[in-house]
Design an enzyme around this catalytic site. Sequence first.
Site, PDB file in Angstrom:
ATOM      1  N   ASP A 130     -25.249 -16.595 -51.369  1.00  0.00           N
ATOM      2  CA  ASP A 130     -26.402 -16.602 -52.277  1.00  0.00           C
ATOM      3  C   ASP A 130     -26.210 -17.669 -53.350  1.00  0.00           C
ATOM      4  O   ASP A 130     -25.079 -18.061 -53.643  1.00  0.00           O
ATOM      5  CB  ASP A 130     -26.526 -15.237 -52.980  1.00  0.00           C
ATOM      6  CG  ASP A 130     -27.121 -14.166 -52.070  1.00  0.00           C
ATOM      7  OD1 ASP A 130     -27.616 -14.497 -50.983  1.00  0.00           O
ATOM      8  OD2 ASP A 130     -27.097 -12.985 -52.470  1.00  0.00           O
ATOM      9  N   GLN A 160     -32.422 -23.251 -54.078  1.00  0.00           N
ATOM     10  CA  GLN A 160     -33.564 -22.779 -54.882  1.00  0.00           C
ATOM     11  C   GLN A 160     -34.549 -23.918 -55.132  1.00  0.00           C
ATOM     12  O   GLN A 160     -34.184 -24.963 -55.684  1.00  0.00           O
ATOM     13  CB  GLN A 160     -33.039 -22.259 -56.231  1.00  0.00           C
ATOM     14  CG  GLN A 160     -32.101 -21.068 -56.093  1.00  0.00           C
ATOM     15  CD  GLN A 160     -31.093 -20.981 -57.225  1.00  0.00           C
ATOM     16  OE1 GLN A 160     -30.594 -22.002 -57.701  1.00  0.00           O
ATOM     17  NE2 GLN A 160     -30.776 -19.767 -57.647  1.00  0.00           N
ATOM     18  N   ARG A 181     -30.878 -20.985 -46.472  1.00  0.00           N
ATOM     19  CA  ARG A 181     -31.964 -20.061 -46.835  1.00  0.00           C
ATOM     20  C   ARG A 181     -32.641 -20.695 -48.051  1.00  0.00           C
ATOM     21  O   ARG A 181     -31.991 -20.946 -49.057  1.00  0.00           O
ATOM     22  CB  ARG A 181     -31.407 -18.697 -47.210  1.00  0.00           C
ATOM     23  CG  ARG A 181     -32.440 -17.800 -47.869  1.00  0.00           C
ATOM     24  CD  ARG A 181     -31.822 -16.526 -48.400  1.00  0.00           C
ATOM     25  NE  ARG A 181     -31.198 -15.767 -47.343  1.00  0.00           N
ATOM     26  CZ  ARG A 181     -30.183 -14.921 -47.548  1.00  0.00           C
ATOM     27  NH1 ARG A 181     -29.677 -14.765 -48.755  1.00  0.00           N
ATOM     28  NH2 ARG A 181     -29.662 -14.253 -46.542  1.00  0.00           N
ATOM     29  N   ALA A 186     -34.542 -17.196 -58.804  1.00  0.00           N
ATOM     30  CA  ALA A 186     -34.835 -15.949 -59.506  1.00  0.00           C
ATOM     31  C   ALA A 186     -34.233 -15.853 -60.905  1.00  0.00           C
ATOM     32  O   ALA A 186     -34.329 -14.809 -61.533  1.00  0.00           O
ATOM     33  CB  ALA A 186     -34.312 -14.773 -58.660  1.00  0.00           C
ATOM     34  N   ARG A 300     -34.301  -8.452 -62.000  1.00  0.00           N
ATOM     35  CA  ARG A 300     -34.911  -9.698 -61.484  1.00  0.00           C
ATOM     36  C   ARG A 300     -36.183  -9.389 -60.690  1.00  0.00           C
ATOM     37  O   ARG A 300     -37.142 -10.144 -60.730  1.00  0.00           O
ATOM     38  CB  ARG A 300     -33.903 -10.476 -60.626  1.00  0.00           C
ATOM     39  CG  ARG A 300     -32.779 -11.101 -61.458  1.00  0.00           C
ATOM     40  CD  ARG A 300     -32.029 -12.186 -60.695  1.00  0.00           C
ATOM     41  NE  ARG A 300     -31.209 -11.673 -59.624  1.00  0.00           N
ATOM     42  CZ  ARG A 300     -29.967 -11.198 -59.780  1.00  0.00           C
ATOM     43  NH1 ARG A 300     -29.388 -11.200 -60.963  1.00  0.00           N
ATOM     44  NH2 ARG A 300     -29.281 -10.750 -58.744  1.00  0.00           N
TER      45      ARG A 300
HETATM   46  P1  FDA Z   1     -43.775 -15.368 -55.706  1.00  0.00           P
HETATM   47  O1  FDA Z   1     -42.943 -14.903 -56.854  1.00  0.00           O
HETATM   48  O2  FDA Z   1     -44.797 -16.412 -55.956  1.00  0.00           O
HETATM   49  O3  FDA Z   1     -44.447 -14.091 -55.063  1.00  0.00           O
HETATM   50  C1  FDA Z   1     -45.401 -14.164 -54.009  1.00  0.00           C
HETATM   51  C2  FDA Z   1     -45.914 -12.760 -53.724  1.00  0.00           C
HETATM   52  O4  FDA Z   1     -44.845 -11.951 -53.243  1.00  0.00           O
HETATM   53  C3  FDA Z   1     -46.415 -12.000 -54.965  1.00  0.00           C
HETATM   54  O5  FDA Z   1     -47.753 -12.299 -55.218  1.00  0.00           O
HETATM   55  C4  FDA Z   1     -46.203 -10.578 -54.543  1.00  0.00           C
HETATM   56  O6  FDA Z   1     -47.215 -10.147 -53.670  1.00  0.00           O
HETATM   57  C5  FDA Z   1     -44.924 -10.638 -53.747  1.00  0.00           C
HETATM   58  N1  FDA Z   1     -43.740 -10.406 -54.601  1.00  0.00           N
HETATM   59  C6  FDA Z   1     -42.833 -11.329 -55.016  1.00  0.00           C
HETATM   60  N2  FDA Z   1     -41.874 -10.751 -55.740  1.00  0.00           N
HETATM   61  C7  FDA Z   1     -42.168  -9.444 -55.794  1.00  0.00           C
HETATM   62  C8  FDA Z   1     -41.545  -8.325 -56.396  1.00  0.00           C
HETATM   63  N3  FDA Z   1     -40.419  -8.440 -57.100  1.00  0.00           N
HETATM   64  N4  FDA Z   1     -42.126  -7.111 -56.249  1.00  0.00           N
HETATM   65  C9  FDA Z   1     -43.269  -6.969 -55.542  1.00  0.00           C
HETATM   66  N5  FDA Z   1     -43.902  -7.989 -54.936  1.00  0.00           N
HETATM   67  C10 FDA Z   1     -43.370  -9.206 -55.068  1.00  0.00           C
HETATM   68  N6  FDA Z   1     -33.167 -16.073 -55.483  1.00  0.00           N
HETATM   69  C11 FDA Z   1     -32.099 -16.761 -55.967  1.00  0.00           C
HETATM   70  O7  FDA Z   1     -32.167 -17.340 -57.055  1.00  0.00           O
HETATM   71  N7  FDA Z   1     -30.937 -16.814 -55.226  1.00  0.00           N
HETATM   72  C12 FDA Z   1     -30.817 -16.233 -54.007  1.00  0.00           C
HETATM   73  O8  FDA Z   1     -29.754 -16.316 -53.385  1.00  0.00           O
HETATM   74  C13 FDA Z   1     -31.944 -15.526 -53.486  1.00  0.00           C
HETATM   75  N8  FDA Z   1     -31.899 -14.921 -52.254  1.00  0.00           N
HETATM   76  C14 FDA Z   1     -33.062 -14.443 -51.692  1.00  0.00           C
HETATM   77  C15 FDA Z   1     -33.080 -13.982 -50.385  1.00  0.00           C
HETATM   78  C16 FDA Z   1     -34.275 -13.593 -49.794  1.00  0.00           C
HETATM   79  C17 FDA Z   1     -34.273 -13.144 -48.359  1.00  0.00           C
HETATM   80  C18 FDA Z   1     -35.497 -13.638 -50.550  1.00  0.00           C
HETATM   81  C19 FDA Z   1     -36.814 -13.259 -49.931  1.00  0.00           C
HETATM   82  C20 FDA Z   1     -35.462 -14.038 -51.860  1.00  0.00           C
HETATM   83  C21 FDA Z   1     -34.266 -14.416 -52.460  1.00  0.00           C
HETATM   84  N9  FDA Z   1     -34.238 -14.811 -53.791  1.00  0.00           N
HETATM   85  C22 FDA Z   1     -33.112 -15.460 -54.266  1.00  0.00           C
HETATM   86  C23 FDA Z   1     -35.366 -14.484 -54.704  1.00  0.00           C
HETATM   87  C24 FDA Z   1     -36.371 -15.625 -54.798  1.00  0.00           C
HETATM   88  O9  FDA Z   1     -35.809 -16.710 -55.488  1.00  0.00           O
HETATM   89  C25 FDA Z   1     -37.646 -15.174 -55.543  1.00  0.00           C
HETATM   90  O10 FDA Z   1     -37.323 -14.807 -56.846  1.00  0.00           O
HETATM   91  C26 FDA Z   1     -38.395 -14.042 -54.884  1.00  0.00           C
HETATM   92  O11 FDA Z   1     -38.401 -14.165 -53.503  1.00  0.00           O
HETATM   93  C27 FDA Z   1     -39.874 -13.972 -55.351  1.00  0.00           C
HETATM   94  O12 FDA Z   1     -40.523 -15.171 -55.077  1.00  0.00           O
HETATM   95  P2  FDA Z   1     -41.551 -15.401 -53.851  1.00  0.00           P
HETATM   96  O13 FDA Z   1     -41.050 -16.538 -53.057  1.00  0.00           O
HETATM   97  O14 FDA Z   1     -41.771 -14.175 -53.097  1.00  0.00           O
HETATM   98  O15 FDA Z   1     -42.885 -15.931 -54.556  1.00  0.00           O
END
Ligand code: FDA
Length: 319
Positions: A130, A160, A181, A186, A300
């Site tokens: 990660d 990221q 990935r 976050a 987060r």
């Molecule tokens: P965005 O935040 O724009 O969300 C798009 C849509 O997804 C929202 O409108 C909502 O519907 C849904 N959604 C998103 N987050 C939600 C929540 N918390 N609760 C409910 N619904 C939600 N980050 C990092 O810094 N280091 C890492 O190693 C990882 N590893 C990782 C693994 C995997 C498999 C995933 C999916 C994500 C991560 N992340 C991560 C987290 C990532 O950086 C990010 O913060 C989250 O995925 C939320 O962003 P989205 O891409 O979903 O887009």
Amino acid sequence: MLRTLFLLLSKAFWAQRMITRWGPAWRAASRFIAGETLAEALKVVGELNSRGILATLDHLGENTTHADAARLAAEEVMTALDAIQAHELRANVSVKLSQIGLAFDEQLCRENIKGILEKALRSENFVCIDMEDSFLTDATIAVYRWARQQGYDNVGIVFQAYLYRTAIDIQSLAEMGVRVRLCKGAYKEPPERAYPRKRDVDSSFDHLTALLFEISESQGMPRLSADGRVPPVPGIATHDAARIEYARRRADSMGLPRDALEFQLLYGIRRDLQSQLVAQGYPVRVYVPYGSHWYPYFMRRLAERPANVWFLLSNFFRA
Ligand code: FDA
């Protein structure tokens, strides 16, 4: 505003003590966390597998400050790898390097990741590193690079899209053949290092998706392994339908087979989207966190979506 507040709270020890002792908080957190034990997490992985979904197990924990705790954390990951093998699950593991010593002793962290990679090798499994706060980015990439130089190919790394540096970082590893990935990011980052505006992060995400597809193409488009453990080159980790749509179209236009990429989502978020993508024939992997150190991870998730705060409060009123 709320995002900043929750990201600051994720690091505040006093808030951790207060919130984790408050019963309704765990009820709200358990939407995003498979359970406090490995047994609970394995059950969730089994259920995901039965829906045609792959998993990556994450034993929660970060910013360990003692050698014993770092070694123990590494042993927990090795136990999870044994359990995946024993239960014949279609899953790999994800690891935060600060959990196994990176924040205070890089050498210890290297020993720990080496132990984990050795264990994973024995069951032909895979470990994804990660990515954490940007003060650990260089050190995380250095440990990843070192592991590859030691001959471990069963390791990938998260990048990221919100960091300005990410395209250069990915390109610097492309020659080694890197499995990535891609996520948005976050953590709380300053504007000198990360795009502050969501639309710029989204556009960076699409740009990096295209870059990863090109890297995959140059490597002969490696596919997902038959046991579902070793991922293809790009893991597109987002719940954002527009980013997923961009990736799908771009992959189609390049003739990338569906199993030469995978979509990755977090446990407890957009179950509907998980099923839709599986029905369309894409590999889908769900990140399954478990363990008792759930507080920063939960904060987060609250930071990402203000609506989740109402979810937390509704649990308070139900208490
Ligand atoms: P965005 O935040 O724009 O969300 C798009 C849509 O997804 C929202 O409108 C909502 O519907 C849904 N959604 C998103 N987050 C939600 C929540 N918390 N609760 C409910 N619904 C939600 N980050 C990092 O810094 N280091 C890492 O190693 C990882 N590893 C990782 C693994 C995997 C498999 C995933 C999916 C994500 C991560 N992340 C991560 C987290 C990532 O950086 C990010 O913060 C989250 O995925 C939320 O962003 P989205 O891409 O979903 O887009």
